[in-house]
Every structure is written in structure tokens, then in C-alpha cells.
Design an enzyme around this catalytic site. Structure first.
Site, mmCIF file in Angstrom:
data_model
loop_
_atom_site.group_PDB
_atom_site.id
_atom_site.type_symbol
_atom_site.label_atom_id
_atom_site.label_comp_id
_atom_site.label_asym_id
_atom_site.label_seq_id
_atom_site.Cartn_x
_atom_site.Cartn_y
_atom_site.Cartn_z
ATOM 1 N N ASP A 118 -24.686 29.192 -3.953
ATOM 2 C CA ASP A 118 -23.176 29.679 -4.566
ATOM 3 C C ASP A 118 -22.415 30.019 -3.167
ATOM 4 O OD1 ASP A 118 -21.842 31.269 -6.846
ATOM 5 O OD2 ASP A 118 -21.314 32.113 -5.119
ATOM 6 N N GLU A 120 -19.315 30.800 -0.854
ATOM 7 C CA GLU A 120 -17.852 31.475 -0.976
ATOM 8 C C GLU A 120 -16.954 30.748 0.100
ATOM 9 O OE1 GLU A 120 -17.352 33.952 -3.141
ATOM 10 O OE2 GLU A 120 -19.467 33.670 -3.462
ATOM 11 N N ASP A 220 -19.327 24.289 -7.031
ATOM 12 C CA ASP A 220 -19.968 24.540 -5.625
ATOM 13 C C ASP A 220 -20.052 23.028 -5.063
ATOM 14 O OD1 ASP A 220 -20.681 27.388 -5.185
ATOM 15 O OD2 ASP A 220 -20.852 27.095 -7.357
ATOM 16 N N HIS A 274 -18.948 37.894 -6.058
ATOM 17 C CA HIS A 274 -18.494 37.013 -4.907
ATOM 18 C C HIS A 274 -19.163 37.090 -3.675
ATOM 19 C CE1 HIS A 274 -15.350 35.949 -8.003
ATOM 20 N NE2 HIS A 274 -14.976 37.199 -8.078
ATOM 21 N N ASP A 279 -24.494 36.391 -5.506
ATOM 22 C CA ASP A 279 -24.278 35.412 -6.513
ATOM 23 C C ASP A 279 -25.331 34.710 -6.891
ATOM 24 O OD1 ASP A 279 -21.576 36.651 -7.005
ATOM 25 O OD2 ASP A 279 -20.560 34.729 -6.391
#
Ligand code: AMP
Ligand code: MG
Length: 338
Positions: A118, A120, A220, A274, A279
Site C-alpha cells: 500500500d 503512500e 497502487d 494513510h 494500511d
């Protein structure tokens, strides 16, 4: 096999190969391969009549009856009524398919390990054309047989185009300026990721059934990783061509449309929303629950070259939808949940 990070000759990200999510045709093909694999495994298919009977039986059950039946079958009772019904329906189907009262033990998963990712990325409020750079690369590794998380990797990445994080980004992700300042750039992180996977013999090309990546939706890999590879002028890694789209699989398996998968399972979010790692940990919890309920985690999403249908998603001009309710659709439009 480790992916070679070769430089792409063109400078402009827009000039490079257009990747997009699977076309409907490709998705149908994958689904039919999966169904035929399932048929081969079980040598049996269910008639429409049998399926209707199962659906009606489960639909007519009260919550108390559902609970009792799940307990009797030694199945998990976690989740909303919809989840419990989905779980029981799948169990009844598997009982018939496998001709067994304990079908969960007979389900063959296609992969030994699932790596939940995941990302960011840098961002700003209400910016349509933002060139997101990946700033956190986490991996949470699930051992499929054990149905448990066994390992994790985490690295921050130093953004190059927009090296200073916006306040909006720091507030959203919890990632601090000093953490990205001290981090390697994305290309190095990708190299470290591949070394980490190779140390565990997870990228071996001779054993394709060893590892699958899993993400929450298509963004992603199809959006953030693809864009980052363009910005870093490196080839998109082969291992990220296909993945398990947990959001899609969840909706199919429990026959419900997803707003918030954890809520449906009566689980609350652990950690900071987040944060890439938190996550990933929470997506891994959903993946583990799917494994426990007998859901086959096979590849159901991916990128391929030149499909105009999904150009919008891979286009840097994509308008991002910030409406959490949009997550109830199966749309590939990026959905930011606050
Ligand atoms: P997530 O996996 O939901 O934490 O989101 C991944 C990345 O998408 C974040 O690191 C941000 O770059 C971006 N993002 C998520 N939500 C928003 C939002 N509401 N507005 C702008 N960007 C967002
Ligand atoms: Mg995240």
C-alpha cells in the site's frame, strides 16, 4: 528472478508505454481460467438449481439462525449479516463441490505467499494534475498455509520532483519531512525491495506460484507505481504486472459492494489511516479473513499495454474522486477515503 532496472530512453513520461488495468476481455479470460482451474480441482460444477437453493436457504435465515449455523460448521461469526450470509453460502457451495463436510481443508490456493503493498505518495488538496511520487513502500507478507502475517518490509522514499511535503500530505499520511529527507530515492528503495524479496526466494521465475502481490484496488500499481517508474525513467517491474485486487475479490466473494471492508467484518482500523504500513497491515487482515473463509486468492487484476479504456486512470490528468461513497462501485476510478 530479479527485475532489471533499465533506463528508458525517452525523457517524457507521457511518451512511454501506456499501461492500464486489465481490459474487460482480459479480466473475463482470467476469470474463465480460474473457473476452469476450480472445475479441474473439484471435477464438479453446481447447477443453477443447486445455487438458487443455497441462496434461498441462506437468505431466509434470521441473524440468530445464521450465527448458530456458522458456529455449528466451526466457521467464523465475525462481520455483518451480509458477510455472514456470504460466508455460509460459499461454504455450502464448497461442501457440494468438494463433496465434503470440511471443504476449507481441501481448497487449494494458487500462491504460497501474498505480499500486501500500500503505497503512500506526495499529494496536495484538490490538485487534479499532481505528479504523485511514492514516499512510502511497505510490504506485509502473508504465509497462505498459516493464514497469518509472517514478515514485513518498510521504507520511506525521498521524492525528487516535489521534495518538500505539503502540510496536507503530512497531515494525511503522518509522514514527516525528516523521514523522507533521510530516505533513499525510489530507485534505490525498489532495489532494496527486490533484494528483500530475493533473500526470501520470493521472486524466483522458476516458481511462479510462490508469490502474488495484493493491493486495495488497482491504483497502487496501475497508477502510483506506473507513474513513479515513468518519473524515475525505469522499466515497470514485471512482478507488478498482475496482482490480487483485494477490494474486487472481497466484493465478489461475499457478494456485496464494498464501502469499508473492515467495517463489514466488524473490525476496526489498527494504526494510522494513510500510513502505508498500517494500511498494508489492515489489508492483510482482510486477506487473511478471506483465506480463512476459503476465498481463493488468485490474480484478478493487472496492467497491460495500450488499452484506451483505462487511459483515464493512468493519465496524470486524472481527476481524483474524493467521494468515499464512490467506493461502492466496481469502478477503477481512484477513490480517496478520508
Ligand atoms: P491511501 O492508500 O488511501 O493512504 O492513499 C494513497 C495516496 O493517495 C496517499 O499517500 C496520497 O498521496 C493520496 N491520497 C489519499 N487520499 C487523498 C486525498 N483525500 N486527497 C489527495 N490525495 C490523497
Ligand atoms: Mg495507504
Amino acid at each position: 528472478m530479479s527485475t532489471t532496472l533499465s533506463r528508458i530512453t525517452t525523457d517524457s513520461p507521457q511518451d512511454q508505454t501506456c499501461y492500464s488495468t486489465l481490459s474487460t476481455a482480459e479480466e473475463k479470460r482470467l476469470l474463465s481460467v480460474e473457473r476452469s482451474l476450480e472445475r479441474k480441482r473439484t471435477c464438479k460444477t453446481l447447477s443453477q438449481k443447486q445455487l438458487t437453493k443455497i441462496n434461498n436457504t441462506v437468505r431466509q435465515m434470521t441473524p440468530a439462525m445464521l450465527d448458530e449455523e456458522l458456529t455449528k460448521k466451526k466457521l467464523c461469526t465475525r462481520g455483518t449479516d451480509d458477510i455472514q450470509r456470504g460466508r455460509l453460502k460459499n461454504h455450502y457451495k464448497n461442501e457440494l463441490l468438494f463433496d465434503s463436510k470440511n471443504p476449507l481443508t481441501l481448497i487449494e490456493q494458487p500462491f504460497e505467499y501474498i505480499a500486501v503493498v500500500d503505497f503512500e505518495a506526495t499529494c496536495d488538496e484538490n490538485q487534479k494534475n499532481y505528479l504523485h511520487e511514492i514516499i512510502e513502500f511497505p510490504i506485509v507478507l502473508i504465509d497462505v498455509k498459516q493464514q497469518a502475517v509472517i514478515d514485513q518490509f518498510q521504507s520511506y522514499c525521498r521524492p525528487v520532483r516535489n521534495p518538500i511535503l505539503t502540510k496536507f500530505c503530512t497531515d494525511l499520511t503522518g509522514i514527516q519531512q525528516r523521514q523522507v529527507d533521510a530516505a533513499p530515492i525510489f530507485v534505490e528503495v525498489l532495489h532494496n525491495v527486490e533484494s528483500w524479496l530475493n533473500e526470501r526466494n520470493l521472486l524466483s521465475s522458476s516458481n511462479k506460484s510462490r508469490l502474488a502481490f495484493a493491493t486495495d484496488g488497482p491504483w497502487d500499481f496501475a497508477k502510483f507505481l506506473r507513474l513513479q517508474c515513468r518519473l524515475s525513467s525505469i522499466l515497470y517491474p514485471e512482478w507488478a504486472n498482475k496482482w490480487v485486487n483485494i477490494r474486487k475479490r472481497f466484493a465478489q466473494f461475499y457478494s456485496i459492494r464494498i464501502v469499508r471492508m473492515l467495517e463489514y467484518l466488524n473490525l476496526s482500523f489498527d494504526g494510522h489511516r494513510h500510513s502505508g504500513l498500517d494500511d498494508s497491515i489492515n489489508i492483510a487482515r482482510i486477506a487473511v479473513q478471506l483465506l480463512k473463509d476459503g476465498c481463493i486468492l488468485s490474480l484478478n487484476d493487472g496492467v497491460h499495454t495500450g488499452d484506451p479504456e483505462f487511459a483515464a486512470m493512468t493519465n496524470t490528468n486524472t481527476e481524483f474522486a474524493c467521494n468515499p461513497d464512490a467506493a461502492t462501485t466496481d469502478s477503477d476510478e481512484i477513490v480517496f477515503e478520508n
